[in-house]
Scaffold this motif. Sequence first.
Motif, PDB file in Angstrom:
ATOM      1  N   GLU A  43       0.700  -1.115   0.116  1.00 56.22           N
ATOM      2  CA  GLU A  43      -0.157   0.060  -0.101  1.00 56.22           C
ATOM      3  C   GLU A  43       0.827   1.296   0.008  1.00 56.22           C
ATOM      4  OE1 GLU A  43      -2.975   1.463   3.256  1.00 56.22           O
ATOM      5  OE2 GLU A  43      -4.213   0.231   2.027  1.00 56.22           O
ATOM      6  N   ALA A  44       0.673   2.192  -1.072  1.00 53.21           N
ATOM      7  CA  ALA A  44       1.401   3.309  -1.062  1.00 53.21           C
ATOM      8  C   ALA A  44       1.205   4.258  -0.048  1.00 53.21           C
ATOM      9  CB  ALA A  44       1.275   4.054  -2.448  1.00 53.21           C
ATOM     10  N   PRO A  45       2.151   4.857   0.493  1.00 56.19           N
ATOM     11  CA  PRO A  45       2.083   5.944   1.584  1.00 56.19           C
ATOM     12  C   PRO A  45       1.688   7.319   0.775  1.00 56.19           C
ATOM     13  CG  PRO A  45       4.466   5.774   1.178  1.00 56.19           C
ATOM     14  CD  PRO A  45       3.671   4.620   0.242  1.00 56.19           C
ATOM     15  N   ALA A  46       1.492   8.449   1.729  1.00 54.02           N
ATOM     16  CA  ALA A  46       1.322   9.542   1.098  1.00 54.02           C
ATOM     17  C   ALA A  46       2.602  10.339   0.897  1.00 54.02           C
ATOM     18  CB  ALA A  46       0.013  10.261   1.994  1.00 54.02           C
ATOM     19  N   ALA A  47       2.730  10.938  -0.041  1.00 56.09           N
ATOM     20  CA  ALA A  47       3.744  12.049  -0.304  1.00 56.09           C
ATOM     21  C   ALA A  47       3.658  13.054   0.860  1.00 56.09           C
ATOM     22  CB  ALA A  47       4.025  12.390  -1.696  1.00 56.09           C
ATOM     23  N   LYS A  48       4.977  13.489   1.153  1.00 55.84           N
ATOM     24  CA  LYS A  48       4.960  14.859   2.042  1.00 55.84           C
ATOM     25  C   LYS A  48       5.146  16.087   1.499  1.00 55.84           C
ATOM     26  CE  LYS A  48       6.749  11.814   5.891  1.00 55.84           C
ATOM     27  NZ  LYS A  48       5.771  11.751   6.346  1.00 55.84           N
ATOM     28  N   LEU A  49       4.804  17.156   2.134  1.00 55.70           N
ATOM     29  CA  LEU A  49       4.771  18.417   1.457  1.00 55.70           C
ATOM     30  C   LEU A  49       6.443  18.714   0.647  1.00 55.70           C
ATOM     31  CD1 LEU A  49       2.724  20.701   3.402  1.00 55.70           C
ATOM     32  CD2 LEU A  49       2.083  19.754   1.294  1.00 55.70           C
ATOM     33  N   GLY A  50       7.295  18.482   1.492  1.00 52.62           N
ATOM     34  CA  GLY A  50       8.768  18.516   1.166  1.00 52.62           C
ATOM     35  C   GLY A  50       8.882  17.836  -0.245  1.00 52.62           C
ATOM     36  N   GLY A  94       3.201   9.644  -3.625  1.00 50.36           N
ATOM     37  CA  GLY A  94       3.895   8.619  -2.731  1.00 50.36           C
ATOM     38  C   GLY A  94       4.378   7.339  -2.882  1.00 50.36           C
ATOM     39  N   ALA A  95       3.429   6.720  -3.774  1.00 45.67           N
ATOM     40  CA  ALA A  95       3.969   5.228  -4.522  1.00 45.67           C
ATOM     41  C   ALA A  95       5.453   5.411  -5.319  1.00 45.67           C
ATOM     42  CB  ALA A  95       2.800   4.807  -5.376  1.00 45.67           C
ATOM     43  N   VAL A 115      -1.141   3.574 -10.168  1.00 47.60           N
ATOM     44  CA  VAL A 115      -1.794   4.773  -9.565  1.00 47.60           C
ATOM     45  C   VAL A 115      -2.524   5.649 -10.444  1.00 47.60           C
ATOM     46  CG1 VAL A 115      -0.097   4.640  -7.516  1.00 47.60           C
ATOM     47  CG2 VAL A 115       0.395   5.987  -9.874  1.00 47.60           C
ATOM     48  N   ARG A 116      -3.346   6.404 -10.137  1.00 47.05           N
ATOM     49  CA  ARG A 116      -3.870   7.389 -10.844  1.00 47.05           C
ATOM     50  C   ARG A 116      -4.469   8.641  -9.740  1.00 47.05           C
ATOM     51  NH1 ARG A 116      -9.526   7.626 -10.272  1.00 47.05           N
ATOM     52  NH2 ARG A 116      -9.753   8.809 -11.963  1.00 47.05           N
TER      53      ARG A 116
END
Length: 314
Positions: A43-50, A94-95, A115-116
């Motif tokens: 399961e892909a995490p969420a990307a961070k703002l940085g 994030g993926a 992903v999409r």
Amino acid sequence: MIILSHPACLAHDPGPEHPERPARLEAVLASLRRDHGDLDWREAPAAKLGDLRRVHSQAHIDEVLEHDFTGYRLLDPDTVASPGSRAAALHAAGAVIAAVDAVIDGSDPVAFCAVRPPGHHATGEAAMGFCLLNNIAIGAAHACERHGLERVAVVDFDVHHGNGTQAIFSQDRRVAYFSSHESGLFPYTGAPSERGAGNVMNALLPPGSGSFHFRNLWEDQLLPAIEAFRPQLLMISAGFDAHMRDPMADLMLETEDFAWITRRLHQIATTHARGRIVSVLEGGYDLEALRECSAAHVAELRAPGGQCAFPGPG
């Protein structure tokens, strides 16, 4: 081999008549689970703002991540956000980051991000062409900044030119961009004369081009240039809308052609990049073609050392 995805990517809803619909990813996931269910699914995490700020302006990030609205929000004439788009965009980006970390850290040399929304049209400043954040650019920048790579190749065989990816890295020699795409098609960029800082190579396919033209163009022009770059990591913008059944363009490729180019890229990665590949889903709007091509693409990615895996000609 790793497959990364997230349920949030299905919640991005650009509207009932929009070609970039959730059914696209549903078709890909069903095909991959059927044919490649034994792989390492994560399961892909969420990307961070940085992570996003490496390639996108704050104004663009704020626009894409806006969540205080209902219904639909038009970001450009073709690009629509819904309340579920924020999470979808963050997990799609994030993926790719997680995939880069995994292949560089040695968890597995190959990963595919199912992903999409897609990403390669998104520029540093704007969403466009169905794309909110430039997923592959975010991953390539992460590979350079976090892992210190000096040669990342982004290879794009989507039928549309990845104008956003090219623009983001046009003056960054750490990342080289190689693309084949149909001439005279949205976004009307990607001429061979566009060279960036010497790190961009575009090759045009006239409408109606099929397997012979496509394979010769790659063998004669793009693959030798990728070899000469000697990438430490090979990243693929895997769009399947050059398929003959796709309604969005006028090329005549077949599933075997996508298996072939994947195999050739895998061979280059085996020679120069320790086999390290991160592939990211981009376009593809005929569901049956998308099912076939994504399964064939992953079959070639998981084959040892770029050996032939797809049971078709070529």
